[in-house]
Design an enzyme around this catalytic site. Structure first.
Site, PDB file in Angstrom:
ATOM      1  N   PHE A   9      68.517   2.752 -59.428  1.00  0.00           N
ATOM      2  CA  PHE A   9      68.012   1.603 -60.171  1.00  0.00           C
ATOM      3  C   PHE A   9      66.498   1.662 -60.319  1.00  0.00           C
ATOM      4  CE2 PHE A   9      71.886  -0.029 -58.200  1.00  0.00           C
ATOM      5  CZ  PHE A   9      72.457  -0.816 -59.191  1.00  0.00           C
ATOM      6  N   ASP A  10      66.005   1.281 -61.476  1.00  0.00           N
ATOM      7  CA  ASP A  10      64.616   0.862 -61.606  1.00  0.00           C
ATOM      8  C   ASP A  10      64.438  -0.424 -60.797  1.00  0.00           C
ATOM      9  OD1 ASP A  10      61.949   0.508 -62.824  1.00  0.00           O
ATOM     10  OD2 ASP A  10      62.940  -1.121 -63.903  1.00  0.00           O
TER      11      ASP A  10
END
Length: 222
Positions: A9-10
């Site tokens: 994930f960002d």
């Protein structure tokens, strides 16, 4: 065997809602150092890349650039813990993904210590098996290197990872790394901008994202 076994994930705009804090930090820094007001859309245009890269849009001189960084970071860190929050459904989606057997990690353009602090403040740090920050690699999104590093740290081949982000820089980095890319619309960028980078899927809610990735890994996604 599942097609996917890991999700990277960002951070900002994907896991953690920092929009207003980032905008206020940019406003404070540019007004304090430059003495002028810059339109919000210009200030936020490159969120998703390292802050030091973004600041070159507002300064040609190295000393001014560094002062913008200093003033921004002082303001941001002062208010960070009280101004950040999880997006709706984040914790439940992480629970679902872990229960489905995914390894989880974070690949962010934020500096590692502050990203880690935010995850700890919000009580989700223990979900993640790795965290790659801007200070952990020499190249940065949209270059794929940080995503490839995240995959290596999590112990998965990039092609068996999904990379989830809210910026065009995330989608480009994930695509170029060979990941399955999921763009999310609850962050900093409009859907049309994300669609231009050709993500594999666009999701509008965290529960939708989790359901899609689980179904895709099981070969049941539409």
């Amino acid at each position: 065997m599942s097609v996917l076994n890991a999700v990277l994930f960002d951070n900002d705009g994907t896991l953690v809602d920092t929009h207003d804090l980032l905008l206020d930090s940019f406003r404070h820094a540019t007004r304090t150092v430059l003495g002028r007001t810059i339109p919000n859309e210009v200030l936020m245009a490159k969120v998703g890349q390292p802050l030091s890269v973004q600041m070159w849009d507002f300064a040609d001189d190295a000393e001014v650039h560094d002062e913008l960084l200093r003033v921004y970071r002082a303001f941001n860190e002062k208010f960070h813990d009280e101004r950040i929050s999880l997006f709706p459904g984040t914790r439940e989606a992480l629970d679902a993904l872990r229960s489905a057997g995914f390894s989880l990690g974070v690949v962010t353009s934020k500096m590692h210590p502050l990203a880690q602090r935010g995850l700890e403040v919000l009580g989700v740090a223990d979900y993640f098996d790795c965290l790659v920050g801007a200070d952990d690699c020499t190249k940065h999104k949209p270059d794929p290197d940080p995503v490839v590093l995240g995959a290596r740290l999590i112990g998965a081949a990039p092609e068996r990872c999904a990379f989830v982000g809210d910026s065009p820089f995330d989608v480009q980095a994930g695509n170029d790394a060979g990941c399955y890319t999921a763009a999310v619309t609850w962050g900093m960028f409009e859907t049309d901008i994300l669609r231009e980078r050709r993500p594999d899927v666009i999701c509008r809610r965290f529960d939708e994202l989790a359901r899609h990735l689980i179904a895709f890994a099981e070969g049941n996604a539409s």
